[in-house]
Design a protein around this motif. Structure first.
Motif, PDB file in Angstrom:
ATOM      1  N   ALA A  19       0.801  -1.215   0.000  1.00 48.80           N
ATOM      2  CA  ALA A  19       0.000   0.000   0.000  1.00 48.80           C
ATOM      3  C   ALA A  19       0.841   1.276   0.000  1.00 48.80           C
ATOM      4  CB  ALA A  19      -0.926   0.001   1.217  1.00 48.80           C
ATOM      5  N   GLY A  20       2.162   1.129   0.017  1.00 48.80           N
ATOM      6  CA  GLY A  20       3.025   2.301   0.007  1.00 48.80           C
ATOM      7  C   GLY A  20       3.260   2.916   1.363  1.00 48.80           C
ATOM      8  N   ARG A  21       2.865   2.222   2.444  1.00 49.26           N
ATOM      9  CA  ARG A  21       3.100   2.735   3.794  1.00 49.26           C
ATOM     10  C   ARG A  21       4.459   2.311   4.333  1.00 49.26           C
ATOM     11  NH1 ARG A  21      -1.984   0.469   4.238  1.00 49.26           N
ATOM     12  NH2 ARG A  21      -1.213  -1.120   5.698  1.00 49.26           N
ATOM     13  N   GLY A  53       1.988  -8.273  -7.890  1.00 45.69           N
ATOM     14  CA  GLY A  53       2.878  -8.337  -9.036  1.00 45.69           C
ATOM     15  C   GLY A  53       4.102  -7.461  -8.912  1.00 45.69           C
ATOM     16  N   THR A  54       4.015  -6.353  -8.135  1.00 44.89           N
ATOM     17  CA  THR A  54       5.163  -5.454  -8.006  1.00 44.89           C
ATOM     18  C   THR A  54       6.043  -5.797  -6.816  1.00 44.89           C
ATOM     19  OG1 THR A  54       3.923  -3.878  -6.655  1.00 44.89           O
ATOM     20  CG2 THR A  54       3.840  -3.569  -9.040  1.00 44.89           C
ATOM     21  N   LEU A  55       5.641  -6.765  -6.010  1.00 44.05           N
ATOM     22  CA  LEU A  55       6.391  -7.117  -4.810  1.00 44.05           C
ATOM     23  C   LEU A  55       7.507  -8.085  -5.172  1.00 44.05           C
ATOM     24  CD1 LEU A  55       6.252  -6.492  -1.771  1.00 44.05           C
ATOM     25  CD2 LEU A  55       5.026  -8.640  -1.502  1.00 44.05           C
ATOM     26  N   ARG A  56       8.705  -7.770  -4.716  1.00 45.97           N
ATOM     27  CA  ARG A  56       9.853  -8.631  -4.972  1.00 45.97           C
ATOM     28  C   ARG A  56      10.499  -9.013  -3.651  1.00 45.97           C
ATOM     29  NH1 ARG A  56      13.751  -6.715  -9.533  1.00 45.97           N
ATOM     30  NH2 ARG A  56      14.318  -8.902  -9.243  1.00 45.97           N
ATOM     31  N   GLY A  57      11.310 -10.061  -3.695  1.00 45.41           N
ATOM     32  CA  GLY A  57      11.937 -10.514  -2.467  1.00 45.41           C
ATOM     33  C   GLY A  57      13.276 -11.164  -2.721  1.00 45.41           C
ATOM     34  N   ALA A  58      14.170 -11.076  -1.750  1.00 48.99           N
ATOM     35  CA  ALA A  58      15.476 -11.717  -1.804  1.00 48.99           C
ATOM     36  C   ALA A  58      15.715 -12.420  -0.476  1.00 48.99           C
ATOM     37  CB  ALA A  58      16.583 -10.696  -2.063  1.00 48.99           C
ATOM     38  N   VAL A  59      16.022 -13.706  -0.538  1.00 46.39           N
ATOM     39  CA  VAL A  59      16.286 -14.485   0.672  1.00 46.39           C
ATOM     40  C   VAL A  59      17.586 -14.010   1.310  1.00 46.39           C
ATOM     41  CG1 VAL A  59      16.740 -16.786   1.593  1.00 46.39           C
ATOM     42  CG2 VAL A  59      15.044 -16.481  -0.219  1.00 46.39           C
ATOM     43  N   VAL A  60      17.532 -13.709   2.588  1.00 48.16           N
ATOM     44  CA  VAL A  60      18.728 -13.342   3.342  1.00 48.16           C
ATOM     45  C   VAL A  60      19.349 -14.574   3.997  1.00 48.16           C
ATOM     46  CG1 VAL A  60      19.599 -11.988   5.290  1.00 48.16           C
ATOM     47  CG2 VAL A  60      17.882 -11.005   3.744  1.00 48.16           C
ATOM     48  N   ALA A  61      18.507 -15.455   4.531  1.00 43.64           N
ATOM     49  CA  ALA A  61      19.029 -16.647   5.215  1.00 43.64           C
ATOM     50  C   ALA A  61      17.947 -17.703   5.315  1.00 43.64           C
ATOM     51  CB  ALA A  61      19.531 -16.286   6.613  1.00 43.64           C
ATOM     52  N   SER A 101       9.034  -3.271  -6.794  1.00 42.44           N
ATOM     53  CA  SER A 101       9.790  -2.935  -8.002  1.00 42.44           C
ATOM     54  C   SER A 101       9.442  -1.547  -8.511  1.00 42.44           C
ATOM     55  CB  SER A 101       9.542  -3.987  -9.086  1.00 42.44           C
ATOM     56  OG  SER A 101       8.163  -4.060  -9.404  1.00 42.44           O
ATOM     57  N   ASP A 102       8.250  -1.034  -8.168  1.00 48.97           N
ATOM     58  CA  ASP A 102       7.864   0.311  -8.583  1.00 48.97           C
ATOM     59  C   ASP A 102       8.024   1.324  -7.459  1.00 48.97           C
ATOM     60  OD1 ASP A 102       5.889  -0.655  -6.945  1.00 48.97           O
ATOM     61  OD2 ASP A 102       4.214   0.070  -8.164  1.00 48.97           O
ATOM     62  N   GLY A 103       8.749   0.942  -6.402  1.00 51.72           N
ATOM     63  CA  GLY A 103       8.960   1.830  -5.269  1.00 51.72           C
ATOM     64  C   GLY A 103      10.209   2.678  -5.436  1.00 51.72           C
ATOM     65  N   PRO A 104      10.555   3.477  -4.423  1.00 52.19           N
ATOM     66  CA  PRO A 104      11.685   4.405  -4.535  1.00 52.19           C
ATOM     67  C   PRO A 104      13.056   3.769  -4.361  1.00 52.19           C
ATOM     68  CG  PRO A 104      10.673   4.616  -2.378  1.00 52.19           C
ATOM     69  CD  PRO A 104       9.812   3.658  -3.164  1.00 52.19           C
ATOM     70  N   LEU A 105      13.126   2.528  -3.855  1.00 49.89           N
ATOM     71  CA  LEU A 105      14.417   1.905  -3.580  1.00 49.89           C
ATOM     72  C   LEU A 105      14.961   1.244  -4.845  1.00 49.89           C
ATOM     73  CD1 LEU A 105      13.648   0.259  -0.128  1.00 49.89           C
ATOM     74  CD2 LEU A 105      14.361   2.603  -0.638  1.00 49.89           C
ATOM     75  N   SER A 106      16.160   1.624  -5.220  1.00 48.03           N
ATOM     76  CA  SER A 106      16.762   1.074  -6.435  1.00 48.03           C
ATOM     77  C   SER A 106      17.289  -0.333  -6.206  1.00 48.03           C
ATOM     78  CB  SER A 106      17.920   1.972  -6.892  1.00 48.03           C
ATOM     79  OG  SER A 106      18.992   1.900  -5.956  1.00 48.03           O
ATOM     80  N   GLU A 107      17.493  -1.060  -7.308  1.00 46.27           N
ATOM     81  CA  GLU A 107      18.058  -2.414  -7.220  1.00 46.27           C
ATOM     82  C   GLU A 107      19.444  -2.374  -6.585  1.00 46.27           C
ATOM     83  OE1 GLU A 107      16.683  -5.326  -8.086  1.00 46.27           O
ATOM     84  OE2 GLU A 107      14.785  -4.377  -8.632  1.00 46.27           O
ATOM     85  N   GLU A 108      20.220  -1.353  -6.915  1.00 50.49           N
ATOM     86  CA  GLU A 108      21.564  -1.230  -6.342  1.00 50.49           C
ATOM     87  C   GLU A 108      21.490  -1.025  -4.832  1.00 50.49           C
ATOM     88  OE1 GLU A 108      25.558   1.593  -6.804  1.00 50.49           O
ATOM     89  OE2 GLU A 108      23.757   2.003  -7.997  1.00 50.49           O
ATOM     90  N   TRP A 109      20.531  -0.190  -4.390  1.00 49.28           N
ATOM     91  CA  TRP A 109      20.367   0.057  -2.964  1.00 49.28           C
ATOM     92  C   TRP A 109      19.948  -1.216  -2.250  1.00 49.28           C
ATOM     93  CZ3 TRP A 109      16.969  -0.246   1.014  1.00 49.28           C
ATOM     94  CH2 TRP A 109      17.208   0.550   2.142  1.00 49.28           C
ATOM     95  N   ILE A 110      19.008  -1.938  -2.838  1.00 48.98           N
ATOM     96  CA  ILE A 110      18.531  -3.182  -2.231  1.00 48.98           C
ATOM     97  C   ILE A 110      19.670  -4.188  -2.115  1.00 48.98           C
ATOM     98  CG2 ILE A 110      17.108  -5.220  -2.673  1.00 48.98           C
ATOM     99  CD1 ILE A 110      15.521  -2.992  -1.462  1.00 48.98           C
ATOM    100  N   ARG A 111      20.468  -4.310  -3.158  1.00 46.50           N
ATOM    101  CA  ARG A 111      21.574  -5.268  -3.107  1.00 46.50           C
ATOM    102  C   ARG A 111      22.556  -4.892  -1.997  1.00 46.50           C
ATOM    103  NH1 ARG A 111      23.802  -9.265  -6.377  1.00 46.50           N
ATOM    104  NH2 ARG A 111      25.886  -9.793  -5.650  1.00 46.50           N
ATOM    105  N   SER A 112      22.828  -3.598  -1.854  1.00 47.20           N
ATOM    106  CA  SER A 112      23.755  -3.165  -0.812  1.00 47.20           C
ATOM    107  C   SER A 112      23.204  -3.480   0.576  1.00 47.20           C
ATOM    108  CB  SER A 112      24.022  -1.665  -0.950  1.00 47.20           C
ATOM    109  OG  SER A 112      24.981  -1.248  -0.006  1.00 47.20           O
ATOM    110  N   LEU A 113      21.901  -3.221   0.787  1.00 42.76           N
ATOM    111  CA  LEU A 113      21.296  -3.551   2.079  1.00 42.76           C
ATOM    112  C   LEU A 113      21.315  -5.053   2.306  1.00 42.76           C
ATOM    113  CD1 LEU A 113      19.809  -2.745   4.644  1.00 42.76           C
ATOM    114  CD2 LEU A 113      17.663  -2.836   3.355  1.00 42.76           C
ATOM    115  N   TRP A 114      20.993  -5.815   1.276  1.00 40.85           N
ATOM    116  CA  TRP A 114      21.025  -7.278   1.384  1.00 40.85           C
ATOM    117  C   TRP A 114      22.426  -7.754   1.783  1.00 40.85           C
ATOM    118  CZ3 TRP A 114      23.930 -10.955  -1.156  1.00 40.85           C
ATOM    119  CH2 TRP A 114      23.518 -12.282  -1.020  1.00 40.85           C
TER     120      TRP A 114
END
Length: 337
Positions: free
Chosen positions: A138-140, A166-174, A282-295
Motif C-alpha cells: 500500500a506504500g506505507r 505483481g510489483t512485490l519482490r523478495g530476496a532471501v537473506v538466510a 519494483s515500482d517503489g523508490p528503492l533502487s536495485e543497487e540500494w537493495i543489493r547493498s542492504l542485502w
C-alpha cells in the motif's frame, strides 16, 4: 601506489565469502580477474592478504587489518553515494520505513539502513508477515524483513505468488534450522542433537497471533515424527520462563543467546526451517543497487554476528553441507543444494 576501490571490494568479498570463487560469483567477475586484482592489492600493501587452502581463503594478520579498513572505507563510500543520490531524487523518502517480524537481524537494520541509504530509518516490529507485506504493497513502507517457516520437502513459492502482488519482490537473506529451547535439566539437554520424535508428549510454546506458518509447520513436522503436537500460547518472556522451569519447550532461532537455565537443542534432520526474506516494491523508490547493498549488509551481519553464537557455530561446523545464505539476492534458496 595506493589501493583502489575495486581492490578493496575484492578483498572484502573474499573475506566475506571465504574463497576466491565465491567472491567472483558475488561480484559478477571472472575468477582470474579476482585473482589478478587480489595480487595487485597485495603488491600495493606489500604482503600476503589471504592464505589459501582446501577450505578456502583465510586472512593473514595483515589481511585482517586491510579487510577491517576496507569495510570502513567502502561503507563510507556507499553512504556518500546513497546520500548524493537521495539529494538528486525528489521521491527518496526522508526516512526509509521498514516493517519487520521479530528476529535477530532487526537490530542491525538501524545501523545498516542509514549506512546504505544516507538517511534515517523508521522500523516497525510486529509478529507475522501479512501486515508488513500489506503496508509495503500500500506504500506505507519502503521495505519489509519478514520470516516464514517451512517443513522438509515443502515448496518455496516465489514471493509474488505468496502475496499476490505483481510489483512485490523478495530476496532471501538466510535459511536456518530451528532449534528447541529446553531446560538445562531436561532429559535431552546434554545431547548434541535429538530427533523430533523424542519430544513426543512435550508442550510447545508459540507466540500469540502470528501468521508466519510456524504453528502449522510444527504440527506437520510432529505428525511426520509420529505424534500430535500440544501447544501453549505465551509471550516470549513467559515462554522462556516456562522452558527454564521444564514446563514447556519452544522453537528458537539457532543464533539465540539463551542465558542461564536454558539450552539450545538442535533437531536431527532439520525438520523445521526458518526463511528470512527482504521485500521491496519494483515500482517503489528503492533502487536495485540500494537493495543489493542492504542485502549484503544483512548477509554480513548474519555471518559475522548471528552465526557467531556458540551453539550455532558448533552446529554449522558439524553440518558443512548447510549454506545458510545464498550467493546473491534471489527469491529462492536451498541451503543444502
Amino acid at each position: 601506489m595506493g589501493l583502489e576501490l575495486r581492490q578493496l571490494r575484492v578483498v572484502r568479498a573474499i573475506a566475506d565469502e571465504g574463497g576466491l570463487t565465491a567472491a567472483a560469483r558475488r561480484l559478477g567477475m571472472a575468477q582470474p580477474s579476482v585473482t589478478q586484482t587480489l595480487a595487485r592489492a597485495e603488491r600495493a600493501v606489500g604482503g600476503v592478504l589471504f592464505r589459501r587452502g582446501a577450505r578456502g581463503a583465510a586472512p593473514t594478520a595483515l589481511g585482517e587489518v586491510v579487510v577491517a579498513h576496507a569495510r570502513t572505507v567502502l561503507d563510507a563510500v556507499e553512504r556518500m553515494t546513497a546520500a548524493a543520490a537521495r539529494h538528486r531524487e525528489d521521491d527518496w523518502p526522508a526516512a526509509v520505513r521498514i516493517g519487520c517480524a521479530p528476529g535477530l537481524l532487526v537490530a542491525h537494520l538501524s545501523v545498516a539502513v542509514p549506512l546504505v541509504a544516507g538517511s534515517d530509518v523508521q522500523i516497525t516490529t510486529a509478529t507475522g508477515a501479512a501486515g508488513h507485506v500489506a503496508a509495503l504493497a500500500a506504500g506505507r513502507a519502503e521495505a519489509a524483513l519478514v520470516t516464514r517457516f517451512l517443513a522438509p520437502g515443502a515448496a518455496r513459492p516465489p514471493v509474488a505468488e505468496v502475496h499476490g502482488e505483481g510489483t512485490l519482490r523478495g530476496a532471501v537473506v538466510a535459511v536456518e534450522p530451528l532449534f528447541v529451547g529446553v531446560s538445562d535439566r531436561h532429559r535431552l539437554a546434554a545431547r548434541a542433537e535429538a530427533d523430533l520424535a523424542e519430544l513426543a508428549g512435550e508442550r510447545w510454546c508459540l507466540p500469540p497471533g502470528a501468521d508466519d506458518g510456524l504453528g502449522a509447520r510444527l504440527a506437520e513436522a510432529c505428525r511426520r515424527a509420529g505424534h500430535p503436537v500440544a501447544v501453549r500460547v505465551a509471550e516470549y518472556a513467559a515462554a522462556l520462563t516456562l522452558a527454564r522451569e521444564g514446563r514447556a519447550v519452544l522453537p528458537m532461532m539457532p543464533g539465540s543467546r539463551t542465558g542461564p537455565g536454558l539450552v539450545l537443542l538442535p533437531l536431527r534432520g532439520e525438520p523445521l526451517t526458518m526463511e528470512t526474506v527482504l521485500h521491496w516494491r519494483s515500482d517503489g523508490p528503492l533502487s536495485e543497487e540500494w537493495i543489493r547493498s542492504l542485502w549484503e549488509h544483512l548477509v554480513r551481519a548474519q555471518r559475522d554476528i548471528i552465526e557467531a553464537a556458540p551453539a550455532y557455530r558448533a552446529w554449522l561446523a558439524d553440518h558443512p553441507h548447510w549454506r545458510t545464505t545464498p550467493p546473491g539476492p534471489a527469491a529462492l534458496h536451498r541451503p543444502c543444494g
